[in-house]
Write a protein that holds these residues in place. Structure first.
Motif, short mmCIF file in Angstrom:
data_model
loop_
_atom_site.label_atom_id
_atom_site.label_comp_id
_atom_site.label_asym_id
_atom_site.label_seq_id
_atom_site.Cartn_x
_atom_site.Cartn_y
_atom_site.Cartn_z
N ARG A 24 -0.42 2.74 -1.06
CA ARG A 24 0.60 3.00 -0.53
C ARG A 24 0.87 4.37 0.44
NH1 ARG A 24 6.11 1.66 -0.98
NH2 ARG A 24 7.46 3.06 -0.78
N TYR A 81 2.39 7.82 -14.96
CA TYR A 81 1.46 8.27 -13.66
C TYR A 81 0.17 8.73 -14.27
CZ TYR A 81 -0.46 11.28 -10.02
OH TYR A 81 -1.10 12.13 -9.16
N GLN A 119 0.52 1.63 -18.41
CA GLN A 119 1.42 1.07 -19.21
C GLN A 119 1.17 0.70 -20.58
OE1 GLN A 119 3.91 -2.14 -17.93
NE2 GLN A 119 5.65 -1.43 -19.04
N TYR A 140 -2.98 5.10 -5.90
CA TYR A 140 -2.08 5.46 -6.96
C TYR A 140 -2.91 4.70 -8.24
CZ TYR A 140 0.88 7.79 -3.81
OH TYR A 140 1.47 8.89 -2.91
N PRO A 182 5.50 2.80 -17.70
CA PRO A 182 4.46 3.18 -17.12
C PRO A 182 4.17 4.44 -16.87
CG PRO A 182 5.28 1.24 -15.95
CD PRO A 182 6.33 1.60 -16.75
N TYR A 207 15.14 4.07 -9.42
CA TYR A 207 14.42 2.73 -9.48
C TYR A 207 14.98 2.08 -10.65
CZ TYR A 207 11.62 5.26 -5.83
OH TYR A 207 11.00 6.40 -5.11
N TYR A 235 13.39 -1.50 -12.46
CA TYR A 235 12.36 -2.58 -12.43
C TYR A 235 12.75 -3.49 -13.80
CZ TYR A 235 9.46 0.04 -9.19
OH TYR A 235 8.88 0.78 -8.26
N TYR A 239 -2.70 0.11 -13.67
CA TYR A 239 -2.03 -0.34 -12.35
C TYR A 239 -2.83 0.33 -11.29
CZ TYR A 239 1.62 -2.80 -15.24
OH TYR A 239 2.35 -3.54 -15.83
N ALA A 287 9.93 0.69 -2.26
CA ALA A 287 9.70 1.31 -3.46
C ALA A 287 8.26 1.10 -3.96
CB ALA A 287 10.58 0.95 -4.48
N LEU A 288 7.52 1.43 -5.01
CA LEU A 288 6.47 1.06 -5.25
C LEU A 288 6.49 -0.46 -6.05
CD1 LEU A 288 4.74 4.21 -7.40
CD2 LEU A 288 4.09 3.06 -4.94
N ILE A 289 5.28 -1.08 -5.54
CA ILE A 289 5.23 -2.52 -6.14
C ILE A 289 4.04 -2.61 -7.00
CG2 ILE A 289 4.61 -4.89 -5.54
CD1 ILE A 289 7.33 -3.78 -4.59
N PHE A 290 4.51 -2.83 -8.23
CA PHE A 290 3.54 -3.14 -9.56
C PHE A 290 2.82 -4.41 -9.56
CE2 PHE A 290 3.59 1.21 -11.61
CZ PHE A 290 4.58 1.61 -11.28
N GLY A 291 1.53 -4.94 -9.44
CA GLY A 291 1.15 -6.05 -9.70
C GLY A 291 0.67 -6.19 -11.37
N LYS A 292 -0.08 -7.05 -11.63
CA LYS A 292 -0.39 -7.19 -13.12
C LYS A 292 -1.47 -6.46 -13.74
CE LYS A 292 1.09 -12.08 -12.90
NZ LYS A 292 0.47 -13.39 -13.28
N TYR A 301 -1.52 4.05 -12.35
CA TYR A 301 -0.58 4.06 -13.47
C TYR A 301 -0.92 3.44 -14.57
CZ TYR A 301 3.28 6.10 -10.44
OH TYR A 301 3.88 6.72 -9.48
#
Lengths: 112, 117
Positions: free
Chosen positions: A91, A46, A38, A34, A44, B33, B35, A87, A99-104, A36
């Motif tokens: 998954r 999609y 921001q 996926y 963010p 959700y 965040y 991002y 839930a979705l985990i967003f990194g940097k 995304y």
């Protein structure tokens, strides 16, 4: 979820194609990729997702390598409004209870 | 148009005060959700809810509380127990169908920026 690696930042000239790489060498067979983005101080948005075939929509194209260990998001004609953090997330489709985990992500700077 | 509405957009509070951030969606999404985002960082999951009257803690739930009494609403309360609450808070929702890849397509609100004075 498989771990992803993205460059911290990239630059692109306006009107040129922006190619954003993502490495996901530990991806499993049922995990999707996926993307995304921001824009500063916004939520963010999609962009696109895929499993193994290349995908294209009105925003971008997603190219996934045959071994699925890496992918590239392509913005064919970048504009200044494409400046954002991008991002890449891997998954499974039916992961219950998480839930979705967003990194940097990758900060893309488009300049004129 | 369908979407997610977060309010307020900006909020200031004094130390020791609780504050509630609103999140409303009209997308008929089952899952919602919350965040948190700090400057230069990715998003960190606070709480999420997959159905009405049920929710789960995320990675940083301490000092926060939520409720899910209606499908459309998922308010977040930042309590005085949260030691460093100044941050950008984002609410999101996703469609039903955990067997579908579309269940991971999240729609986000515009965010609420909380500053503790």
């Amino acid at each position: 979820d498989a771990k992803t690696t993205q460059p911290t930042s990239m630059d692109c000239a306006e009107g040129r194609a922006a190619n954003l790489p993502c490495n996901h060498s530990t991806i499993s067979g049922n995990e999707y990729v996926y993307w995304y983005r921001q824009i500063h101080s916004q939520g963010p948005q999609y962009i696109i997702h895929g499993l193994k075939n290349n995908e294209t929509n009105e925003m971008a194209s997603l190219i996934i390598t045959e071994d699925r260990k890496s992918s590239t998001l392509i913005l064919p004609h970048a504009t200044l409004r494409d400046t954002a953090v991008y991002y890449c997330i891997v998954r499974v489709a039916n992961q219950a209870g998480t839930a979705l985990i967003f990194g940097k992500g990758t900060t893309l700077s488009v300049s004129s | 148009d369908g979407g997610i509405t977060q309010s307020p957009k900006y909020l200031f509070r004094k130390e020791g005060q609780n504050v509630t951030l609103s999140c409303e969606q009209n997308l008929n999404h089952d899952a919602m959700y919350w965040y948190r985002q700090d400057p230069g960082q990715g998003l960190r999951l606070i709480y999420y809810s997959q159905i009405v009257n049920d929710f789960q803690k995320g990675d940083i739930a301490e000092g926060y509380s939520v409720s899910r009494e209606k499908k459309e609403s998922f308010p977040l309360t930042v309590t005085s127990a949260q030691k460093n609450p100044t941050a950008f808070y984002l609410c999101a929702s996703s469609p039903p169908g955990r067997q579908s890849s579309g269940a991971n397509v999240l729609t986000f609100g515009a965010g609420s920026r909380l500053t503790v004075l």
